[in-house]
Design an enzyme around this catalytic site. Structure first.
Site, short mmCIF file in Angstrom:
data_model
loop_
_atom_site.label_atom_id
_atom_site.label_comp_id
_atom_site.label_asym_id
_atom_site.label_seq_id
_atom_site.Cartn_x
_atom_site.Cartn_y
_atom_site.Cartn_z
N HIS A 1 0.84 -1.19 0.00
CA HIS A 1 0.00 0.00 0.00
C HIS A 1 0.87 1.24 0.00
O HIS A 1 2.03 1.21 0.41
CB HIS A 1 -0.94 0.02 1.21
CG HIS A 1 -0.24 -0.06 2.53
ND1 HIS A 1 0.19 -1.27 3.06
CD2 HIS A 1 0.13 0.87 3.42
CE1 HIS A 1 0.77 -1.06 4.22
NE2 HIS A 1 0.76 0.24 4.47
N CYS B 1 2.02 3.44 11.55
CA CYS B 1 2.98 2.93 10.59
C CYS B 1 3.33 4.05 9.62
O CYS B 1 2.66 5.09 9.62
CB CYS B 1 2.43 1.71 9.85
SG CYS B 1 1.05 2.07 8.74
#
Length: 703
Positions: free
Chosen positions: A65, A222
């Site tokens: 992603h 993250c």
């Protein structure tokens, strides 16, 4: 807004063997649907994210992603591999691959949908249904969470099993929780069951009060903030429920974050940080038992983390009380070297200094353009100002600019100290910078004063202070003591040697001529073009601007060479996209149009999109052109009194025609090199730019 995923974005027979091939296959579906505008640019962003940390997860899941400027709307593509693809997960290859694409600055609504998907991935029934799906539309519906599809009990897709499993799991949890609560609530020796219902209600009520569950607050984050952030949160919450522990998670993701209630943090028994980027507002959790791990640990072993924080709490292990964190250290990792931190501190000072340089320098340059170079001898406009005389207006601009320019060194010193020690560093930093001006230590004096001030404040902050004095430390004690120490050192210890060094540098610049000047111009040109607005570029620019504080022939030549070289990279990319547009993507050709203006305005960052997409060809080409331009500017004897402005300050440049010639030659050198290097790539077999998939973004490259 289109649906997040459609049947066209699902491949139930993904035949790719590597993660790069899998990402390309799924990205091609996105490009075909018009959701990705530049396939190669998007894949470069996916690869850059993958390089930060593998995106494979336990349970056979790969979730590459990224956020990208080449994505038009939040999109998800799904592929199912029969043989499995290695995404770096500890337990082996992934058979379920989700490619998540979010636009740069994507809206919070869709990012929250992505976070919901990430949470679903922790549900075995959900992933089992995807493994059983036989139609792309069915898989897309499951991922979207469509209500009719969720309710359908098709055996082929195992949704009935999912619902049953979920009900059984929920019943199991419901059955387990009362058992645990009862075990905790019942004192030893009262295990016998009571038959009369009237006698039972009174016993549990007084015993329920001391059975308050252990409470944990957690932060998950993250680098991209799309998937792992929310998966870790879901994993911790589930593990907390299983352990009879209350877990409250603050997800610091791409959609922003909502801070945990301060009272909840204050009442927490322990803290878990599962993160790969710096936790924001970390000082809120000081003084509590803390377990600090990477985000993947939060996904893969949440029960261990909960047990660890409970053990720390039982042993009375708590973190140190909150201490101010410097702004430039908030994103620093524990392994950052001192050199890395020093660079960040210096860049803090330079970044705050540049607006003063631009405002003051351009006002001074404009004053010279209106009133001539003798305007610096005009009397104060406070004593003499004639509204109808141009020279009075020129004097006004010069004196305003002079005042703004006079803040250059104090601001540099003050914000270097600020970068090191936060707000307490501002006072001694500004004081040290002002002293540097007083003793003629100039730009170098400001650098040293800022570092000294920051170091002094950091040392004072490490001293253990009685609680009664902590309230006045940042307001009275730290500014007072640090200013005295910095003033003493600058006036009596290091100030005079620095002033002598500054004078020597000034004299050297004023005496530059011949080969020495040309070599210096080439070096400055290389520095300006190496990182395109980064630290090395800023060092060269700050060196040139520092010379303008006490201008002489040499320092004016340096300023001219630096600005000329800094204009070359974006102008070269603009020229290259105009001359050989087929070597560039559609997005790069559009960026090339804007690069004409950015380059002409001395905004070197205009070349960054090209360098990010192809650094090995663009950066060396830019450096070569910048070195040529800097050397030619010095050789031609061009001078510049303005610290910024590009072609808009050409009237203030000494030898303006030769100056423009130097920029033109350097631009042509860079453009020719980048065209040559990209042409060689285009001629090689298997080049990504030559694949048919590139047609999705409108790019045609000759083989």
């Amino acid at each position: 807004m289109s649906e997040l995923i459609t049947a066209e974005l699902v491949d139930l027979d993904l035949s790719a063997e590597t993660k790069d091939a899998a990402a390309r296959s799924l990205a091609e579906r996105m490009a075909a649907s018009g959701r990705v505008t530049d396939l190669e640019g998007f894949l470069a962003d996916v690869a850059a994210r993958e390089a930060q940390m593998p995106t494979g997860l336990d349970g056979g899941i790969g979730i590459p992603h990224c956020r990208s400027t080449h994505v038009t709307e939040p999109t998800l593509a799904f592929g199912r591999s029969a043989s499995g693809i290695d995404f770096g997960a500890p337990d082996g290859p992934a058979d379920l691959i989700f490619l998540i694409a979010a636009p740069a600055g994507g809206d919070a609504d869709h990012l929250s949908i992505l976070s919901t998907l990430a949470r679903h991935l922790m549900d075995g029934e959900f992933t089992g249904a995807l493994r059983s799906a036989t139609e792309p539309g069915r898989a897309a519906s499951l991922i979207r969470g469509d209500a009719p599809e969720a309710a359908e009990a098709g055996a082929a897709d195992a949704t009935g099993a999912d619902a049953t499993g979920a009900d059984q799991a929920g019943a199991g949890e419901a059955a387990e929780e009362p058992t645990t609560a009862a075990a905790e609530a019942t004192p030893p020796g009262t295990a016998e069951p009571s038959t009369p219902p009237a006698a039972e209600p009174a016993a549990p009520e007084p015993a329920a009060q001391p059975a308050a569950p252990f409470r944990i607050v957690a932060i998950t984050s993250c680098p991209t903030g799309i998937a792992h952030t929310y998966m870790a949160a879901e994993s911790l919450e589930k593990a907390g429920t299983a352990a009879g522990v209350e877990v409250f998670v603050e997800t610091q993701g791409s959609a922003g974050f909502k801070r945990l209630d301060p009272q909840l943090v204050a009442d927490a028994d322990g803290v878990i940080f599962a993160h790969d980027v710096e936790v924001r507002d970390k000082e809120r959790f000081a003084g509590k038992p803390i377990v600090d791990v990477g985000v993947k640990a939060g996904i893969n072993r949440p029960a261990e983390l909960i047990a660890e924080v409970r053990q720390k709490a039982a042993r009375g292990e708590v973190s140190a009380p909150a201490r101010p964190t410097a702004p430039m250290d908030k994103g620093a990792g524990a392994t950052d070297s001192y050199a890395t931190r020093l660079r960040k501190w210096l860049m803090t000072g330079v970044s705050y200094m540049v607006p003063f340089v631009a405002a003051g320098g351009l006002l001074i340059a404009l004053a010279f353009a209106i009133g001539g170079y003798t305007i610096n001898k005009a009397p104060s406009v406070a004593d003499h100002f004639v509204w109808t005389e141009a020279t009075s207006w020129a004097a006004l601009l010069f004196q305003i600019g002079g005042v703004a320019f006079g803040f250059l060194v104090p601001v540099l010193a003050g914000f270097i100290a600020y970068g090191m020690a936060d707000r307490p560093g501002l006072v001694p930093g500004f004081v040290g910078g002002a002293i540097a001006l007083t003793i003629n230590a100039g730009f170098l004096g400001g650098l040293i004063a800022g570092l000294i001030a920051g170091a002094v404040v950091m040392a004072i902050q490490r001293v253990s202070i009685p609680p009664v004095l902590r309230g006045i430390m940042p307001v009275v004690v730290i500014p007072l003591i640090s200013s005295v120490i910095v003033g003493f050192l600058m006036f009596l210890v290091v100030g005079k040697p620095i002033a002598a060094l500054q004078k020597g540098l000034t004299d050297w610049l004023s005496g530059l001529s011949g080969a020495n000047a040309i070599i210096l111009g080439a070096i400055l040109g290389l520095m300006m073009c190496f990182d395109l607005g980064g630290p090395l570029n800023k060092v060269a620019y700050a060196f040139a601007v520092g010379g303008l504080a006490n201008p002489n022939e040499g320092s004016l030549k340096v300023m001219a060479a630096v600005m000329a070289a800094g204009m070359v990279p974006p102008l070269a990319m603009a020229l290259a996209t105009t001359v050989r547009g087929r070597l560039f993507t559609k997005a790069e050709r559009e960026n090339g149009k804007a690069a004409w203006v950015l380059g002409a305005s001395f905004i070197t960052e205009g070349a960054i999109p090209f360098a990010a997409a192809d650094p090995l060809r663009v950066i060396p080409s830019a450096m070569a052109g910048g070195a040529v331009t800097g050397a030619l500017s010095m050789a031609f004897g061009c001078t510049l009194r303005a610290p910024h402005g590009g072609i808009f300050v050409v009237p203030l440049i000494g030898q303006p025609l030769l100056y423009l010639l130097a920029i033109a030659i350097g631009t042509c050198v860079s453009a020719a090199l980048v065209i040559l290097l990209k042409g060689l790539r285009g001629a090689s077999a298997g080049s990504p730019a030559d694949t048919p998939a590139s047609d999705a973004s409108g790019v045609t490259v000759a083989a």
